[in-house]
Design a protein around this motif. Structure first.
Motif, short mmCIF file in Angstrom:
data_model
loop_
_atom_site.label_atom_id
_atom_site.label_comp_id
_atom_site.label_asym_id
_atom_site.label_seq_id
_atom_site.Cartn_x
_atom_site.Cartn_y
_atom_site.Cartn_z
N PRO A 1 -1.11 -1.22 -4.92
CA PRO A 1 -2.31 -1.13 -4.06
C PRO A 1 -3.55 -1.63 -4.78
N ARG B 1 -7.02 -1.10 -5.63
CA ARG B 1 -7.98 0.03 -5.72
C ARG B 1 -9.35 -0.48 -6.13
N ARG C 1 -6.92 -6.30 1.51
CA ARG C 1 -6.99 -5.04 0.78
C ARG C 1 -6.21 -3.91 1.44
N THR C 2 -6.27 -3.80 2.76
CA THR C 2 -5.65 -2.67 3.44
C THR C 2 -4.86 -3.13 4.66
N GLU D 1 0.82 -1.21 0.00
CA GLU D 1 0.00 0.00 0.00
C GLU D 1 0.85 1.26 0.00
N GLU D 2 2.05 1.19 0.54
CA GLU D 2 2.95 2.33 0.55
C GLU D 2 3.81 2.41 -0.70
#
Length: 266
Positions: free
Chosen positions: A264, A266, A176-177, A98-99
């Motif tokens: 990521p 989305r 997902r996150t 994610e980063e």
């Protein structure tokens, strides 16, 4: 006198090992700054075996050829693999994705397998050190004798480290996150603690239930570690546990190759 020409030496070519070591060093620094991951990796696996020891007092372990030590020690190893390696690495892979860290790493010299292995190395070494520490503590406090088949215990531990790292990458593929990375490892954690012989040995389960639980990912690891101490594991049983562990590793590797995302979701 004519000037002497000197040509600069070419820089040493980076090897896969040096690249993974550099990545692992950076990942270790980041891991040390994550308080939640440190609690999961260092505190939880040290506390959980106390619960197993309390539960052991109410079981007929002697009838299954076991004692408190041979119940608690494999459970302690299992807790370290689940919390210090598997659960931590799910968060590592998801957060780094994610980063955009994983995406940037892929633009350099690192290959995909080097990125995953280098990222997993600090957690794997932490889990290994913790397993060795817990083993020493169980031997000292629970009056365990020397293992009857140490090669089985070592094999089970190594298979567990590889399997948990691979399963973590596979789980991260469907996470997902970073927030959801705290929940997606829970099914495997709960199923393993209940059915892989950590709290209740397979020898004390009904035969049909034990036959199903033998196929769970962490069961062969617990079986090999316990068999390494008791010496009661036949060659056929050891080979079956080894085959089950390898099968889960192959399934996890296939899932990573098929579904792992480097950017990521989305």
């Amino acid at each position: 006198m004519s000037a002497i020409r000197t040509t600069p030496r070419p820089a040493a070519a980076a090897t896969p090992l040096s690249r993974m070591t550099a990545l692992a060093r950076a990942e270790l620094t980041l891991l040390g700054r994550t308080r939640g991951a440190l609690v999961a990796a260092l505190f939880v696996p040290l506390v959980m075996p106390v619960s197993v020891r309390s539960a052991a007092e109410e079981m007929d372990l002697a009838g299954a050829g076991l004692n408190t030590g041979t119940l608690v020690l494999p459970a302690a190893v299992g807790f370290s693999l689940l919390f210090a390696v598997y659960a931590v690495l799910v968060g590592v892979f998801v957060v780094r994705r994610e980063e955009l860290v994983l995406k940037r790493l892929r633009t350099g010299e690192l290959r995909d397998v080097e990125i995953l292995a280098g990222s997993a190395l600090p957690a794997a070494l932490t889990g290994l050190a913790q397993c060795l520490l817990l083993t020493a503590g169980c031997v000292a406090l629970l009056d365990l004798s020397a293992p009857s088949a140490p090669h089985l215990a070592v094999l089970g531990l190594l298979l567990g480290l590889v399997m948990c790292a691979a399963l973590a990458a596979a789980t991260a593929s469907f996470t997902r996150t970073g927030e959801s990375a705290q929940a997606t490892p829970m099914p495997l954690l709960l199923v393993s603690m209940i059915g892989s012989g950590m709290f209740l040995p397979l020898e004390l389960m009904p035969d049909r239930v034990a036959s199903v639980c033998e196929l769970l990912p962490l069961t062969p690891v617990v079986t090999l570690v316990r068999g390494g101490w008791t010496g009661n594991l036949s060659a056929y049983e050891a080979l079956g546990a080894f085959a089950t562990a390898v099968a889960w590793i192959l399934v996890a590797v296939f899932a990573v190759r098929r579904w792992f995302r480097w950017e990521p979701r989305r």
